[in-house]
Design a protein around this motif. Structure first.
Motif, mmCIF file in Angstrom:
data_model
loop_
_atom_site.group_PDB
_atom_site.id
_atom_site.type_symbol
_atom_site.label_atom_id
_atom_site.label_comp_id
_atom_site.label_asym_id
_atom_site.label_seq_id
_atom_site.Cartn_x
_atom_site.Cartn_y
_atom_site.Cartn_z
ATOM 1 N N ARG A 139 -24.143 43.473 58.410
ATOM 2 C CA ARG A 139 -24.139 42.162 57.778
ATOM 3 C C ARG A 139 -22.740 41.678 57.391
ATOM 4 N NH1 ARG A 139 -27.551 40.522 60.323
ATOM 5 N NH2 ARG A 139 -29.663 41.320 60.130
ATOM 6 N N LEU A 140 -21.726 42.466 57.687
ATOM 7 C CA LEU A 140 -20.371 41.985 57.430
ATOM 8 C C LEU A 140 -20.044 40.818 58.350
ATOM 9 C CD1 LEU A 140 -18.201 45.222 57.037
ATOM 10 C CD2 LEU A 140 -18.962 43.649 55.244
ATOM 11 N N PRO A 141 -19.252 39.860 57.883
ATOM 12 C CA PRO A 141 -18.800 38.800 58.802
ATOM 13 C C PRO A 141 -17.900 39.378 59.881
ATOM 14 C CG PRO A 141 -17.616 38.701 56.724
ATOM 15 C CD PRO A 141 -18.719 39.717 56.533
ATOM 16 N N ALA A 142 -17.733 38.626 60.949
ATOM 17 C CA ALA A 142 -16.966 39.119 62.086
ATOM 18 C C ALA A 142 -15.544 39.486 61.700
ATOM 19 C CB ALA A 142 -16.961 38.080 63.208
ATOM 20 N N LEU A 143 -14.929 38.689 60.821
ATOM 21 C CA LEU A 143 -13.563 39.004 60.397
ATOM 22 C C LEU A 143 -13.510 40.346 59.671
ATOM 23 C CD1 LEU A 143 -12.144 35.566 59.197
ATOM 24 C CD2 LEU A 143 -11.484 36.876 61.230
ATOM 25 N N GLY A 144 -14.532 40.655 58.898
ATOM 26 C CA GLY A 144 -14.597 41.950 58.229
ATOM 27 C C GLY A 144 -14.728 43.084 59.227
ATOM 28 N N LEU A 145 -15.558 42.888 60.252
ATOM 29 C CA LEU A 145 -15.720 43.901 61.292
ATOM 30 C C LEU A 145 -14.419 44.115 62.057
ATOM 31 C CD1 LEU A 145 -19.218 42.792 62.628
ATOM 32 C CD2 LEU A 145 -18.724 44.856 61.291
ATOM 33 N N ILE A 146 -13.714 43.039 62.342
ATOM 34 C CA ILE A 146 -12.438 43.147 63.048
ATOM 35 C C ILE A 146 -11.420 43.894 62.187
ATOM 36 C CG2 ILE A 146 -10.489 41.819 63.965
ATOM 37 C CD1 ILE A 146 -12.586 39.663 64.779
ATOM 38 N N ALA A 147 -11.427 43.627 60.887
ATOM 39 C CA ALA A 147 -10.517 44.334 59.984
ATOM 40 C C ALA A 147 -10.829 45.831 59.952
ATOM 41 C CB ALA A 147 -10.605 43.738 58.584
ATOM 42 N N LEU A 148 -12.117 46.182 59.918
ATOM 43 C CA LEU A 148 -12.498 47.597 59.952
ATOM 44 C C LEU A 148 -12.104 48.241 61.273
ATOM 45 C CD1 LEU A 148 -16.038 47.713 58.266
ATOM 46 C CD2 LEU A 148 -13.858 48.532 57.340
ATOM 47 N N ALA A 149 -12.241 47.490 62.371
ATOM 48 C CA ALA A 149 -11.825 48.009 63.675
ATOM 49 C C ALA A 149 -10.331 48.311 63.684
ATOM 50 C CB ALA A 149 -12.177 47.009 64.773
ATOM 51 N N ALA A 150 -9.550 47.405 63.123
ATOM 52 C CA ALA A 150 -8.104 47.621 63.051
ATOM 53 C C ALA A 150 -7.789 48.868 62.227
ATOM 54 C CB ALA A 150 -7.420 46.390 62.446
#
Length: 255
Positions: A139-150
């Protein structure tokens, strides 16, 4: 796209689930072909047809990295398509059990075949573990998922510590000791492409991409080409025994 539209795309949830998407099956099939090519070269090296280290250096190493990354990225997309509109735990656990069982089988077989470098956390183990993480952060927003990926990509560079040196922490990828395995895909950094796939799934849903792709059925030829992608776990389990048998047979006959 305006900044407001972009923000909406990065935070919106999937309104519903599209049908089976042929384009994704074709993408999986392409990844399987790349994997088979790499493993064929690995087997040639194993039987002495190419120089030692061929499969782990240069372009072949790059092919292996890109192939593993593509599998994890597509697994992230698939997790979103399956559960973005609402977590379906029974279906998730059934699929997780299949992947985990296949991973355990790979561990057992390689422990017998190559005990000094057996697969204890390979691509299937990584997909299974990443799927658990994915359900937690769905349920995280996409920007949050991208930050976790980084963060996952960067973690091996700043978070390595002797704390993770015991073997039971090697799945993290943060240990300081060298690990020997013919297929080692720890969560750091390999959770990164999975989370990017999850983010791409969310963004694609917000933009209506998956429903548009689901309407494309292609010709019968495309359907046949997509067959491996529809049965990727089966193909993954069977392709290497077949390739090894072919290379071993050729070695026996020609040498």
């Amino acid at each position: 796209m305006s900044p407001v539209d972009l923000r909406d795309s990065l935070s919106a949830a999937a309104p519903d689930r599209p049908g089976r998407i042929l384009a994704l099956d074709l993408a999986r099939a392409g990844a399987l072909v790349a994997m088979a090519v790499f493993h064929f070269v690995f087997d040639l090296e194993l039987f002495g047809w190419v120089l030692p280290g061929t499969s782990t250096t240069g372009g072949w190493r790059l092919l292996a990295v890109c192939t593993a990354g593509s599998f994890l990225f597509l697994a992230g997309v698939s997790l979103w398509l399956g559960h973005g509109a609402g977590r379906r735990w029974p279906g998730f656990w059934r699929r997780f059990a299949k992947i985990a069982a296949a991973a355990a089988l790979i561990t057992g077989v390689t422990y017998v075949a190559v005990p000094g470098a057996f697969i204890f956390f390979g691509i299937l183990h990584s997909i299974a573990a990443a799927s658990l993480v994915g359900m937690l952060v769905l349920r995280l927003p996409a920007l949050g998922l991208i930050a976790l990926a980084a963060l996952a990509f960067a973690a091996p560079g700043f978070a390595r510590a002797e704390l993770f040196d015991p073997w039971w922490f090697w799945w993290t990828g943060l240990q300081t000791v060298t690990v020997r395995s013919v297929d080692y895909v720890p969560l750091a950094p390999w959770l990164g492409p999975f989370l990017l796939g999850l983010a791409a799934g969310r963004i694609g849903s917000a933009r209506g991409l998956w429903h548009r792709l689901a309407r494309w059925r292609g010709s019968a030829a495309w359907e046949r080409l997509a067959w491996p992608g529809k049965h990727s776990l089966l193909v993954y389990l069977l392709h290497q025994p077949v390739l090894i048998a072919l290379v071993a047979g050729a070695t026996f006959l020609l040498r």
